[in-house]
Enzyme design. Structure first.
Site, short mmCIF file in Angstrom:
data_model
loop_
_atom_site.label_atom_id
_atom_site.label_comp_id
_atom_site.label_asym_id
_atom_site.label_seq_id
_atom_site.Cartn_x
_atom_site.Cartn_y
_atom_site.Cartn_z
N ASP A 11 0.89 -1.16 0.00
CA ASP A 11 0.00 0.00 0.00
C ASP A 11 0.92 1.21 0.00
O ASP A 11 1.66 1.44 0.96
CB ASP A 11 -0.85 -0.06 1.27
CG ASP A 11 -1.71 1.19 1.49
OD1 ASP A 11 -1.54 2.18 0.75
OD2 ASP A 11 -2.55 1.16 2.41
N TYR A 225 1.30 1.25 14.90
CA TYR A 225 0.25 0.88 13.95
C TYR A 225 0.40 1.62 12.63
O TYR A 225 0.42 2.84 12.60
CB TYR A 225 -1.15 1.16 14.51
CG TYR A 225 -2.19 0.77 13.49
CD1 TYR A 225 -2.39 -0.57 13.16
CD2 TYR A 225 -2.90 1.74 12.79
CE1 TYR A 225 -3.28 -0.92 12.19
CE2 TYR A 225 -3.81 1.39 11.81
CZ TYR A 225 -3.99 0.05 11.52
OH TYR A 225 -4.87 -0.31 10.54
N LYS A 228 -2.90 -2.53 8.13
CA LYS A 228 -2.84 -3.98 8.24
C LYS A 228 -1.96 -4.59 7.14
O LYS A 228 -1.69 -3.96 6.13
CB LYS A 228 -4.24 -4.56 8.15
CG LYS A 228 -4.87 -4.74 9.52
CD LYS A 228 -4.21 -5.86 10.34
CE LYS A 228 -4.80 -5.86 11.75
NZ LYS A 228 -4.04 -6.67 12.68
#
Ligand code: 13P
Ligand code: 13P
Ligand code: MG
Ligand code: MG
Ligand code: MG
Ligand code: MG
Length: 376
Positions: A11, A225, A228
């Site tokens: 991504d 974080y 995902k």
């Protein structure tokens, strides 16, 4: 002649937010790959906000040049993403520079080297808004459950079963399990997909590779974080391997996976065609696309967009019903992920802030008892 199928995904910027990839990035990726003499063939696509580079070559697994080609492609795409100010430009590129092997640098990778059979059908699964362990349930059903795969019972070339390589993603260990005799032991582990993920599956008689998935854990690499680890998986089909229809069948019943909204929620994995792989509701629900190819001397013949079939409409309806149900739970588990999985969100911060307001009841009781004793 051995052919390697390498799927590398990242991504590097979303349009809009985390929903999809801008066509200019895909064009850029195609441009970079088509200029390379290393590849026999390639196919560039996207699922959600992830770019998938499907490549074939003769250089084997873990080839530095192939990995560098993918890295350079993502770097070039990041330039475009920055120019367009796409969301999270360069999100999955965690290293400043390439260093020999793409593993551990952020992008997800699944590779298999095969002796191409007379006919070599493969299915490439690509998912968004979930994590590598999402493949555990379907891979188990495909390669170990005769209620899904009748070939395990009636195909003499599959009756011997398959060997599963399972990774412990936290402690970085691996263990092999043989199906069917080890399935009860194996399920103890793969039923916990946040920690244990099926990395590879082998044909027990021939020892040949049957399936491989990407098992990177971005948060562990980055220490915070950053979205995902939306995973990919390659599965070989037919003639000693499960039929294409057996490989797709588990997805007719959407199972719950982790990774929806801020990577912190559980939701149904919805099987969709490429054109519907743009998760928007609450950044989801999680999606999976299946592209089928026939390999022909390393050429990628296809793809066939396998979930673009009205027979999966009911699965999509069911996924929407499950999504409605889960959303009603709002910030409560099990829609919100278990505490252990929230480590890289604000949870530790909130804990730290409130730690002095927590009263230790055991200590309070002991102090009270002490006081009473002193007073007596
Ligand atoms: P066909 O007769 O359509 O080739 O089907 C063969 C098969 O085994 C399908 O699972
Ligand atoms: P991605 O990993 O697909 O970027 O999703 C991140 C997220 O937080 C979506 O809500
Ligand atoms: Mg994203
Ligand atoms: Mg994504
Ligand atoms: Mg991601
Ligand atoms: Mg036929």
């Amino acid at each position: 002649k051995k052919i390697t199928v390498t799927v590398i995904k990242a991504d590097v910027g979303g349009l809009v937010g985390h929903t999809s990839v801008h066509p200019e990035l895909l064009e850029k990726a195609r441009g970079v790959l088509s200029g390379s003499p290393l590849l026999i063939d390639f196919y560039v696509t996207s699922v959600g906000d992830d770019i998938n580079l499907i490549m074939t070559h003769e250089l084997g697994r873990n080839n530095g040049e192939i990995h560098k080609l993918a890295w350079d492609t993502f770097v070039a795409c990041t330039e475009v993403a920055k120019k367009l100010k796409l969301y999270g430009a360069g999100q999955d590129l965690l290293a400043d520079a390439f260093s020999g092997n793409i593993k551990g640098l952020g992008p997800g990778i699944a590779e298999m080297e095969v002796e191409e059979r007379e006919s070599e059908p493969i299915v490439i699964f690509m998912a968004d808004k979930t994590e590598p362990g999402a493949w555990n349930l379907p891979l188990y059903k495909i390669f170990a459950d005769p209620f899904n795969t009748i070939g395990l019972v009636i195909d003499p070339k599959m009756h011997c079963g398959f060997t599963f390589e399972v990774r412990d993603l936290i402690e970085n260990k691996k263990i092999m399990f043989n199906a069917p005799e080890d399935i009860y032991d194996m399920l103890v582990f793969i039923g916990a997909p946040g920690r244990y993920a099926i990395k590879r599956i082998f044909h027990r008689e021939t020892g040949q590779i049957a399936a491989v998935s990407s098992v990177q854990r971005l948060n562990l690499i980055a220490g915070r974080y950053i979205g995902k680890d939306d995973p990919v998986c390659i599965v070989r089909c037919q003639s000693g391997y499960p039929a294409v229809g057996e490989v797709l069948e588990p997805f007719a019943h959407p199972h719950l996976v982790s990774g929806w909204m801020r990577g912190s929620h559980s939701g149904p994995l919805m099987p969709v065609s490429l054109k519907d792989a743009r998760p928007s509701r609450f950044d989801g629900p999680p999606r999976v696309v299946a592209l089928g190819f026939q390999l022909a001397d390393g050429k990628l013949i296809g793809p066939q967009d396998l979930f673009d079939d009205p027979a999966f409409d009911r699965a999509r309806e069911m996924a929407n019903i499950i999504a409605d149900y889960m959303r009603r739970l709002g910030p409560f588990e099990p829609h919100r992920l278990h505490l252990d999985e929230m480590e890289y969100t604000t949870m530790p911060m909130v804990m730290q802030k409130l730690k002095d307001r927590f009263i230790d009841l055991r200590l309070a009781k002991a102090q009270k008892a002490q006081k009473e004793k002193g007073g007596a």
